[in-house]
Design an enzyme around this catalytic site. Sequence first.
Site, PDB file in Angstrom:
ATOM      1  N   LYS A  14       1.001  -1.286  -0.075  1.00  0.00           N
ATOM      2  CA  LYS A  14       0.155  -0.008   0.027  1.00  0.00           C
ATOM      3  C   LYS A  14       0.847   1.259   0.000  1.00  0.00           C
ATOM      4  O   LYS A  14       1.836   1.188   0.531  1.00  0.00           O
ATOM      5  CB  LYS A  14      -0.804   0.007   1.373  1.00  0.00           C
ATOM      6  N   PRO A  98       9.147  -5.341   3.542  1.00  0.00           N
ATOM      7  CA  PRO A  98       9.728  -5.064   4.918  1.00  0.00           C
ATOM      8  C   PRO A  98       9.007  -4.797   5.967  1.00  0.00           C
ATOM      9  O   PRO A  98       7.507  -4.253   5.709  1.00  0.00           O
ATOM     10  CB  PRO A  98      10.541  -3.865   4.399  1.00  0.00           C
ATOM     11  N   VAL A  99       9.108  -4.956   7.309  1.00  0.00           N
ATOM     12  CA  VAL A  99       8.015  -5.053   8.408  1.00  0.00           C
ATOM     13  C   VAL A  99       8.476  -3.458   8.756  1.00  0.00           C
ATOM     14  O   VAL A  99       9.309  -2.946   8.835  1.00  0.00           O
ATOM     15  CB  VAL A  99       8.463  -5.786   9.427  1.00  0.00           C
ATOM     16  N   GLY A 102       5.519   1.316   6.559  1.00  0.00           N
ATOM     17  CA  GLY A 102       4.891   2.392   6.007  1.00  0.00           C
ATOM     18  C   GLY A 102       4.167   2.109   4.723  1.00  0.00           C
ATOM     19  O   GLY A 102       3.459   2.820   4.041  1.00  0.00           O
ATOM     20  N   ILE A 103       4.044   0.842   4.333  1.00  0.00           N
ATOM     21  CA  ILE A 103       3.606   0.121   3.110  1.00  0.00           C
ATOM     22  C   ILE A 103       2.494  -0.818   3.359  1.00  0.00           C
ATOM     23  O   ILE A 103       2.041  -1.303   2.478  1.00  0.00           O
ATOM     24  CB  ILE A 103       4.698  -0.092   2.018  1.00  0.00           C
ATOM     25  N   GLY A 104       2.100  -1.054   4.580  1.00  0.00           N
ATOM     26  CA  GLY A 104       0.990  -2.008   4.913  1.00  0.00           C
ATOM     27  C   GLY A 104       1.100  -3.125   4.928  1.00  0.00           C
ATOM     28  O   GLY A 104       0.272  -4.197   4.564  1.00  0.00           O
ATOM     29  N   GLY A 106       1.663  -5.800   6.783  1.00  0.00           N
ATOM     30  CA  GLY A 106       0.850  -6.470   7.870  1.00  0.00           C
ATOM     31  C   GLY A 106      -0.673  -6.400   7.438  1.00  0.00           C
ATOM     32  O   GLY A 106      -1.333  -7.562   7.542  1.00  0.00           O
ATOM     33  N   SER A 107      -1.182  -5.214   7.401  1.00  0.00           N
ATOM     34  CA  SER A 107      -2.489  -5.057   6.863  1.00  0.00           C
ATOM     35  C   SER A 107      -2.771  -5.649   5.657  1.00  0.00           C
ATOM     36  O   SER A 107      -3.843  -6.400   5.555  1.00  0.00           O
ATOM     37  CB  SER A 107      -2.716  -3.485   6.712  1.00  0.00           C
ATOM     38  N   ALA A 108      -1.764  -5.622   4.566  1.00  0.00           N
ATOM     39  CA  ALA A 108      -2.083  -6.331   3.346  1.00  0.00           C
ATOM     40  C   ALA A 108      -2.243  -7.882   3.492  1.00  0.00           C
ATOM     41  O   ALA A 108      -2.933  -8.367   3.015  1.00  0.00           O
ATOM     42  CB  ALA A 108      -1.054  -5.817   2.362  1.00  0.00           C
ATOM     43  N   ASP A 140      -5.685   0.455   8.523  1.00  0.00           N
ATOM     44  CA  ASP A 140      -5.239   0.294   6.913  1.00  0.00           C
ATOM     45  C   ASP A 140      -5.739  -1.056   6.284  1.00  0.00           C
ATOM     46  O   ASP A 140      -5.820  -1.225   5.055  1.00  0.00           O
ATOM     47  CB  ASP A 140      -3.785   0.104   6.675  1.00  0.00           C
TER      48      ASP A 140
END
Length: 278
Positions: A14, A98-99, A102-104, A106-108, A140
């Site tokens: 994201k 990467p964890v 800022g690119i979501g 875990g949410s994705a 997110d």
Amino acid sequence: MTDPRTVTESARAKLNLALHVRHRRPDGYHELETLFAFVEHGDSVRVTRAEADSFTLTGPFAAVLAGEGDNLVTRAALRFREAFGGGAHAIALDKHLPVASGIGGGSADAAATLRALAALHGVDLADPKLFEIADALGSDVPACLLGRTAEGRGRGEQLDPLEGLAGTPTLLINPGVGVSTAAVFKAWDGVDRGPIGTGELLAVARAGRNDLEPPARAIAPTIDAVLAALAVQPGVLLARMSGSGATCFALFDSDAARDAAAAALQRPEWWLAATRLC
């Protein structure tokens, strides 16, 4: 038609093309306006009907999550079972994002798990209970469940789908540091700098900003180098930090410009992904 036994779903990264923080709410969350977009690159979640629950990790970032036990993927599966039933599942996460970046990621992953379980058990993706589960898992996750460009409001869960920019060449760079979302929000200066505009998506994004960028840069100064390097690359349409950092991105006017930038910006400590908006 027989029910599938295994479903694999992409968990695409994201991006926040713009992220305006308007104010801190009485419930402790922040009122946001953001432009969500997604890229082709991401993790992958495979869900299989099984006799007993299991969770396995592979991929270049698997070690970061190893040993956690409880994570957004397993929580998503538990909430799905509580709402819809469906029995036990073997879930395999192939972790390429990467964890805490800022690119979501875990949410994705959670959203992909919900989509895979819905496909396995014949649940309509438009079922409001799915979005209720997503909303309870994280701000997110509803956007990642929708999985398309959208304007987000509230905590980010109030979504209005948008058109535009699909296929745009994109380069993601993470400087190799994780940044705490809570710490970044805590360091936000509290100033409301105004709403996101309206109009053509790229123009609106370019006129916007990421209000979490200054506090994230103060916490992780290596973000400065990434943004500065991206901003001067030929063919850049927009360069910005995503979410609460530390991953930054640039949109390019051509694949060739993106690929040239990727080649020029290779660093041993930097993670790069050359991809496209989808």
